[in-house]
Scaffold this active site. Structure first.
Site, PDB file in Angstrom:
ATOM      1  N   CYS A 106       3.686 -15.965  42.380  1.00 55.96           N
ATOM      2  CA  CYS A 106       5.042 -16.633  42.497  1.00 55.96           C
ATOM      3  C   CYS A 106       4.582 -18.176  42.703  1.00 55.96           C
ATOM      4  O   CYS A 106       5.389 -19.166  42.318  1.00 55.96           O
ATOM      5  CB  CYS A 106       5.983 -16.394  43.440  1.00 55.96           C
ATOM      6  SG  CYS A 106       6.229 -14.761  43.210  1.00 55.96           S
TER       7      CYS A 106
ATOM      8  N   HIS B 285      10.568 -22.270  44.995  1.00 54.77           N
ATOM      9  CA  HIS B 285      10.349 -20.712  44.478  1.00 54.77           C
ATOM     10  C   HIS B 285      11.850 -20.185  44.946  1.00 54.77           C
ATOM     11  O   HIS B 285      12.253 -20.037  45.740  1.00 54.77           O
ATOM     12  CB  HIS B 285       9.262 -20.121  44.929  1.00 54.77           C
ATOM     13  CG  HIS B 285       9.088 -18.715  44.387  1.00 54.77           C
ATOM     14  ND1 HIS B 285       9.202 -18.491  43.327  1.00 54.77           N
ATOM     15  CD2 HIS B 285       8.967 -17.389  45.211  1.00 54.77           C
ATOM     16  CE1 HIS B 285       9.209 -17.270  42.985  1.00 54.77           C
ATOM     17  NE2 HIS B 285       9.047 -16.649  44.196  1.00 54.77           N
TER      18      HIS B 285
ATOM     19  N   ASN C 254      14.147 -13.213  41.123  1.00 53.57           N
ATOM     20  CA  ASN C 254      12.821 -13.916  41.116  1.00 53.57           C
ATOM     21  C   ASN C 254      12.025 -13.810  40.021  1.00 53.57           C
ATOM     22  O   ASN C 254      11.710 -12.429  39.651  1.00 53.57           O
ATOM     23  CB  ASN C 254      12.301 -13.129  42.550  1.00 53.57           C
ATOM     24  CG  ASN C 254      10.763 -13.758  42.881  1.00 53.57           C
ATOM     25  OD1 ASN C 254      10.179 -14.550  42.120  1.00 53.57           O
ATOM     26  ND2 ASN C 254      10.401 -13.230  43.953  1.00 53.57           N
TER      27      ASN C 254
HETATM   28  N1  ACO Z   1      20.469  -1.715  48.527  1.00 51.30           N
HETATM   29  C1  ACO Z   1      20.769  -1.396  49.782  1.00 51.30           C
HETATM   30  N2  ACO Z   1      20.116  -1.041  50.659  1.00 51.30           N
HETATM   31  C2  ACO Z   1      18.870  -1.530  50.842  1.00 51.30           C
HETATM   32  C3  ACO Z   1      18.341  -2.104  49.578  1.00 51.30           C
HETATM   33  C4  ACO Z   1      18.834  -2.162  48.527  1.00 51.30           C
HETATM   34  N3  ACO Z   1      18.614  -2.773  47.230  1.00 51.30           N
HETATM   35  N4  ACO Z   1      17.041  -2.446  49.961  1.00 51.30           N
HETATM   36  C5  ACO Z   1      16.600  -1.987  51.007  1.00 51.30           C
HETATM   37  N5  ACO Z   1      17.863  -1.545  51.558  1.00 51.30           N
HETATM   38  C6  ACO Z   1      17.928  -0.962  52.977  1.00 51.30           C
HETATM   39  C7  ACO Z   1      16.594  -0.614  53.654  1.00 51.30           C
HETATM   40  O1  ACO Z   1      16.573   0.929  53.200  1.00 51.30           O
HETATM   41  C8  ACO Z   1      16.771  -0.560  55.017  1.00 51.30           C
HETATM   42  O2  ACO Z   1      17.510   0.663  55.379  1.00 51.30           O
HETATM   43  P1  ACO Z   1      17.330   1.477  56.741  1.00 51.30           P
HETATM   44  O3  ACO Z   1      17.662   0.192  57.867  1.00 51.30           O
HETATM   45  O4  ACO Z   1      18.347   2.229  56.671  1.00 51.30           O
HETATM   46  O5  ACO Z   1      15.888   1.782  56.973  1.00 51.30           O
HETATM   47  C9  ACO Z   1      17.604  -1.718  55.091  1.00 51.30           C
HETATM   48  O6  ACO Z   1      18.483  -1.889  53.902  1.00 51.30           O
HETATM   49  C10 ACO Z   1      16.846  -3.207  55.563  1.00 51.30           C
HETATM   50  O7  ACO Z   1      17.877  -3.904  55.682  1.00 51.30           O
HETATM   51  P2  ACO Z   1      17.456  -5.276  56.371  1.00 51.30           P
HETATM   52  O8  ACO Z   1      16.420  -5.118  57.245  1.00 51.30           O
HETATM   53  O9  ACO Z   1      18.674  -5.986  56.967  1.00 51.30           O
HETATM   54  O10 ACO Z   1      17.159  -5.915  55.239  1.00 51.30           O
HETATM   55  P3  ACO Z   1      16.593  -7.621  55.310  1.00 51.30           P
HETATM   56  O11 ACO Z   1      17.613  -8.423  55.762  1.00 51.30           O
HETATM   57  O12 ACO Z   1      15.365  -7.725  55.760  1.00 51.30           O
HETATM   58  O13 ACO Z   1      16.519  -7.796  53.547  1.00 51.30           O
HETATM   59  C11 ACO Z   1      14.956  -8.117  51.798  1.00 51.30           C
HETATM   60  C12 ACO Z   1      15.288  -7.041  52.850  1.00 51.30           C
HETATM   61  C13 ACO Z   1      15.835  -8.785  51.030  1.00 51.30           C
HETATM   62  C14 ACO Z   1      13.771  -7.502  51.059  1.00 51.30           C
HETATM   63  C15 ACO Z   1      14.189  -9.287  52.684  1.00 51.30           C
HETATM   64  O14 ACO Z   1      13.189  -8.802  53.567  1.00 51.30           O
HETATM   65  C16 ACO Z   1      13.527 -10.278  51.701  1.00 51.30           C
HETATM   66  O15 ACO Z   1      14.056 -11.007  50.810  1.00 51.30           O
HETATM   67  N6  ACO Z   1      12.109 -10.277  52.159  1.00 51.30           N
HETATM   68  C17 ACO Z   1      11.528 -11.354  51.073  1.00 51.30           C
HETATM   69  C18 ACO Z   1      11.055 -10.464  49.905  1.00 51.30           C
HETATM   70  C19 ACO Z   1      10.891 -11.588  48.682  1.00 51.30           C
HETATM   71  O16 ACO Z   1      11.538 -12.323  48.434  1.00 51.30           O
HETATM   72  N7  ACO Z   1       9.875 -10.843  47.839  1.00 51.30           N
HETATM   73  C20 ACO Z   1       9.959 -11.221  46.572  1.00 51.30           C
HETATM   74  C21 ACO Z   1       8.312 -11.616  46.317  1.00 51.30           C
HETATM   75  S1  ACO Z   1       7.658 -12.563  47.270  1.00 51.30           S
HETATM   76  C22 ACO Z   1       7.877 -14.188  46.830  1.00 51.30           C
HETATM   77  O17 ACO Z   1       8.485 -14.441  45.850  1.00 51.30           O
HETATM   78  C23 ACO Z   1       7.293 -15.292  47.778  1.00 51.30           C
END
Ligand code: ACO
Length: 319
Positions: free
Chosen positions: A113, A246, A276
């Site tokens: 990215c 980004h 993304n």
């Molecule tokens: N739909 C519904 N529920 C989901 C989904 C989904 N698509 N994905 C995960 N969950 C659930 C999980 O299973 C978990 O459930 P559990 O608590 O029963 O185990 C729960 O949601 C997790 O919830 P949170 O911890 O509140 O999620 P969070 O607020 O951390 O958000 C996310 C998760 C969106 C992945 C966040 O951590 C994030 O955006 N991280 C950055 C990742 C990113 O942007 N990556 C892109 C590549 S990196 C880059 O470009 C720099």
């Protein structure tokens, strides 16, 4: 002294749009969860047979047209991509052929990215050193190729697209500075841990991610690398007209903006429409804001990227 300057921008997203509601039909997720956690409402997905170089081609033609230049002017092509058409030749060489450019260097840059910021930095150095006069710098991805559509933790986050800039030699900047970083110790936080070997895919060919760790790391280094750019140029954040970060997650973008103390109205956001798009996200957002009249000639723009590797970087640009 020779500098480099952006002469034109272009972008392209495939026609097919996949909304959160569409995803609900085959992934255990819901629109409200995706919107509240990521800000994403929809993403574009490549058509059957459409490749990264196809997306790059349209974005490149649009950037050349905006610059008032032709393919005959181009003597360097740098493509940032994580999703090349094939193992080799590079996507840059395939793009070169599709454009009909017959000379000059063409190669890919892989920094996930952060790829576009890396590619821009490389092209800037080619131009400053006199090795090139007119570079096509592209971020293009068919990132949906790398998704496991059964993994709701990752598949809702990404999309396909391409953005391009034409970088030309100029007497004044242009690009004031670029700052690049990487730290391979964090490779496991975000990876596609597979490759082609022995005639088949070995390892895992889809995205693996520790979302929470990525989130924290991204906010920390985006803030750091923006401050590094400002300090190097003796500027304050109030001297910057636009931040183009980004586009991974609206909460990462907002947290970074908050830490930097920039007015949210001066932060370009496209993650709602594109998801993304990895290396394409920054040039796509830049082009949209140029074309809708927000980013104007003479303004200062700060680009900031972070991605797998981990890699991160910034570019301070005078438009
Ligand atoms: N739909 C519904 N529920 C989901 C989904 C989904 N698509 N994905 C995960 N969950 C659930 C999980 O299973 C978990 O459930 P559990 O608590 O029963 O185990 C729960 O949601 C997790 O919830 P949170 O911890 O509140 O999620 P969070 O607020 O951390 O958000 C996310 C998760 C969106 C992945 C966040 O951590 C994030 O955006 N991280 C950055 C990742 C990113 O942007 N990556 C892109 C590549 S990196 C880059 O470009 C720099």
């Amino acid at each position: 002294m020779t500098y480099s300057k952006i002469a034109g921008t272009g972008s392209y997203t495939p026609d097919r749009i996949l909304t959160n509601r569409d995803l609900e039909k085959f992934v255990d997720t819901d629109d409200a969860w995706i919107r509240s956690r990521t800000g994403i409402q929809q993403r574009h997905v490549r058509a059957e047979g459409e490749t990264t170089s196809d997306l790059a081609l349209v974005a490149s033609r649009r950037a050349l047209e905006a610059a008032g230049l032709t393919t005959a002017d181009v003597d360097l092509i740098v493509v940032a991509t994580t999703t090349p058409d094939m193992v080799f030749p590079s996507t840059a060489c395939l793009l070169q052929a599709k454009l009909g450019v017959k000379d000059g260097a063409a190669f890919d840059v892989q920094a996930v990215c952060t790829g576009f910021v890396y590619a821009l930095s490389v092209a800037d150095k080619f131009i400053r050193s006199g090795s090139a006069r007119c570079a096509l710098v592209v971020g293009a991805e068919t990132f949906t190729n790398l998704l496991d559509w059964n993994d709701r933790n990752t598949c809702v986050l990404f999309g396909d697209g391409a953005g391009a800039v034409v970088l030309q030699a100029a007497r004044e900047p242009g690009i004031y500075s670029t700052h690049l970083h990487s730290d391979g110790r964090y490779a496991d936080l975000l990876s596609v841990p597979g490759t082609v070997s022995g005639g088949k895919a070995s390892g895992s060919p889809t995205v693996k991610m520790d979302g929470g760790a990525v989130f924290k790391f991204a906010v920390k280094v985006l803030d750091q690398v923006c401050r590094e750019a400002l300090e190097a140029n003796g500027l304050a954040i109030s001297d910057v007209d636009w931040l183009v970060p980004h586009q991974a997650n609206i909460r990462i973008i907002e947290s970074t903006g908050h830490k930097l103390g920039i007015d949210p109205a001066r932060v370009v956001v496209t993650v709602d429409r594109h998801g993304n798009t990895s290396a394409a996200s920054i040039p796509l957002a830049l082009d949209l804001a140029v074309r809708d009249g927000r980013i104007r000639h003479g303004q200062r723009v700060l680009l900031a990227g972070v991605g797998g590797g981990f890699t991160w970087g910034s570019a301070l640009i005078g438009m």
